[in-house]
Write a protein that holds these residues in place. Structure first.
Motif, PDB file in Angstrom:
ATOM      1  N   THR A 152       2.629  -0.103   5.099  1.00 55.63           N
ATOM      2  CA  THR A 152       2.145  -1.054   4.093  1.00 55.63           C
ATOM      3  C   THR A 152       1.040  -0.438   3.246  1.00 55.63           C
ATOM      4  N   VAL A 153       0.110   0.267   3.934  1.00 58.46           N
ATOM      5  CA  VAL A 153      -0.989   0.927   3.217  1.00 58.46           C
ATOM      6  C   VAL A 153      -0.453   2.048   2.341  1.00 58.46           C
ATOM      7  N   LEU A 154       0.449   2.843   2.888  1.00 61.37           N
ATOM      8  CA  LEU A 154       1.017   3.943   2.117  1.00 61.37           C
ATOM      9  C   LEU A 154       1.726   3.441   0.870  1.00 61.37           C
TER      10      LEU A 154
ATOM     11  N   PRO B  94      -5.427  11.190  -3.555  1.00 60.94           N
ATOM     12  CA  PRO B  94      -4.981  11.978  -2.405  1.00 60.94           C
ATOM     13  C   PRO B  94      -3.448  12.022  -2.368  1.00 60.94           C
ATOM     14  N   ASP B  95      -2.908  13.137  -1.908  1.00 57.55           N
ATOM     15  CA  ASP B  95      -1.458  13.192  -1.781  1.00 57.55           C
ATOM     16  C   ASP B  95      -1.037  12.571  -0.446  1.00 57.55           C
TER      17      ASP B  95
ATOM     18  N   THR C 191      -1.560  10.890   5.431  1.00 55.89           N
ATOM     19  CA  THR C 191      -0.978  10.975   6.766  1.00 55.89           C
ATOM     20  C   THR C 191      -1.914  11.679   7.736  1.00 55.89           C
ATOM     21  N   ALA C 192      -2.529  12.783   7.272  1.00 54.05           N
ATOM     22  CA  ALA C 192      -3.420  13.556   8.136  1.00 54.05           C
ATOM     23  C   ALA C 192      -4.696  12.801   8.467  1.00 54.05           C
ATOM     24  N   ASN C 193      -5.072  11.855   7.633  1.00 53.74           N
ATOM     25  CA  ASN C 193      -6.313  11.119   7.839  1.00 53.74           C
ATOM     26  C   ASN C 193      -6.070   9.681   8.285  1.00 53.74           C
ATOM     27  N   GLY C 194      -4.976   9.462   8.973  1.00 54.52           N
ATOM     28  CA  GLY C 194      -4.740   8.169   9.602  1.00 54.52           C
ATOM     29  C   GLY C 194      -4.041   7.146   8.739  1.00 54.52           C
TER      30      GLY C 194
ATOM     31  N   LYS D 219      -0.964   7.046  -6.116  1.00 54.88           N
ATOM     32  CA  LYS D 219      -1.861   6.237  -6.948  1.00 54.88           C
ATOM     33  C   LYS D 219      -3.248   6.879  -6.992  1.00 54.88           C
ATOM     34  N   TRP D 220      -3.948   6.611  -8.108  1.00 50.99           N
ATOM     35  CA  TRP D 220      -5.357   6.962  -8.228  1.00 50.99           C
ATOM     36  C   TRP D 220      -6.183   5.815  -7.656  1.00 50.99           C
ATOM     37  N   ILE D 221      -7.173   6.126  -6.854  1.00 51.55           N
ATOM     38  CA  ILE D 221      -8.080   5.128  -6.309  1.00 51.55           C
ATOM     39  C   ILE D 221      -9.348   5.134  -7.147  1.00 51.55           C
ATOM     40  N   LYS D 222      -9.620   4.012  -7.785  1.00 49.12           N
ATOM     41  CA  LYS D 222     -10.812   3.906  -8.625  1.00 49.12           C
ATOM     42  C   LYS D 222     -11.998   3.464  -7.783  1.00 49.12           C
ATOM     43  N   THR D 223     -13.096   4.215  -7.859  1.00 50.11           N
ATOM     44  CA  THR D 223     -14.275   3.906  -7.072  1.00 50.11           C
ATOM     45  C   THR D 223     -15.517   4.367  -7.829  1.00 50.11           C
TER      46      THR D 223
END
Length: 253
Positions: A135-137, A121-122, A127-130, A143-147
């Motif tokens: 720290t989280v940002l 996600p960009d 930002t739009a999704n909370g 980054k790519w989130i592997k799931t």
């Protein structure tokens, strides 16, 4: 049947159907030939590659060819609950997909290989999704989130890569499809198909082995449209670099 493209939670669903058929009027053999010096009758139209098939048969053949393609790229725009959704995905049969989806105030890149999914996600999406926590940002930005494609985040995106589900959910009964006029889609001769009383349109290549070229829902705000291109083109699916990847489990995703 309708052409409906939904992507709430990023699942893409589509359907298509066709237009009225024009029939040839053969020359009446009882009529005398035109006299010398008068205008001769117009030559009959050459037989087309799909003339012997009904609209429903053409649609079924085109859908089968789509499902059998080793790769295909689809891109388009749809509306879901008032939200504009743009999709740009390349499917690789039996392996996965790659591409992106934009919805609202953000976009997400996606790569699926087997059952493993990577999502990127960009910053606008986060930002739009909370995702306003600095720290989280700092952990997930760029980054790519592997799931897994069955995980909470992955399952909401995996519909983008599931052609069989998309077709099974929305194509349904094709017995009412009829042939319509010819047109051109992205430079290719095409035959238009739809069902009686349904304004949605399916354009297929006007060839002996038809393939879907465009699906259009004329009722959708801005005309929901999905274009299919690059059938059977070579495509490589590669995981994102490890240095740019975050394990989703480590951040509760």
């Amino acid at each position: 049947m309708n052409l409906v493209m939904r992507a709430g939670s990023a699942a893409v669903l589509c359907t298509a159907l066709a237009t009225s058929v024009a029939a040839c009027n053969p020359t009446d053999p009882a009529k005398p030939a035109a006299a010398s010096g008068t205008a001769s009758a117009a030559p009959s139209k050459p037989a087309g590659p799909l003339d012997e098939l009904s609209g429903s048969e053409i649609a079924q053949k085109a859908i089968a060819n789509l499902k059998e393609a080793s790769t295909v790229h689809y891109a388009g725009r749809a509306k879901d609950s008032g939200q504009t959704i743009d999709m740009d995905i390349t499917l690789v049969s039996g392996k996965g997909c790659k591409g992106s989806m934009t919805a609202g105030k953000g976009s997400v890149k996606v790569t699926l290989i087997g059952t493993t999914m990577w999502l990127k996600p960009d910053r606008a999406f986060w930002t739009a999704n909370g995702g306003n926590d600095p720290t989280v940002l700092a952990m997930v930005a760029d980054k790519w989130i592997k799931t897994s494609k069955t995980g909470d985040m992955g399952s909401s995106m995996s519909g983008l890569c599931n052609l069989n589900k998309m077709l099974a959910d929305e194509v349904g009964d094709t017995n009412d499809l009829q042939k319509g006029g010819t047109t051109t889609v992205n430079g290719q001769p095409a035959l238009r198909l739809k069902a009686t009383g349904d304004p949605s349109v399916l354009d297929v290549s006007d060839t002996a082995d038809p393939r879907p070229l465009r699906m259009t829902d004329v009722r959708s705000s801005g005309r929901g449209t999905l274009n299919f291109t690059d059938y059977n083109s070579p495509v490589n699916l590669t995981p994102p670099p490890a240095s740019e990847t975050v394990d989703g489990k480590s951040i509760g995703m």
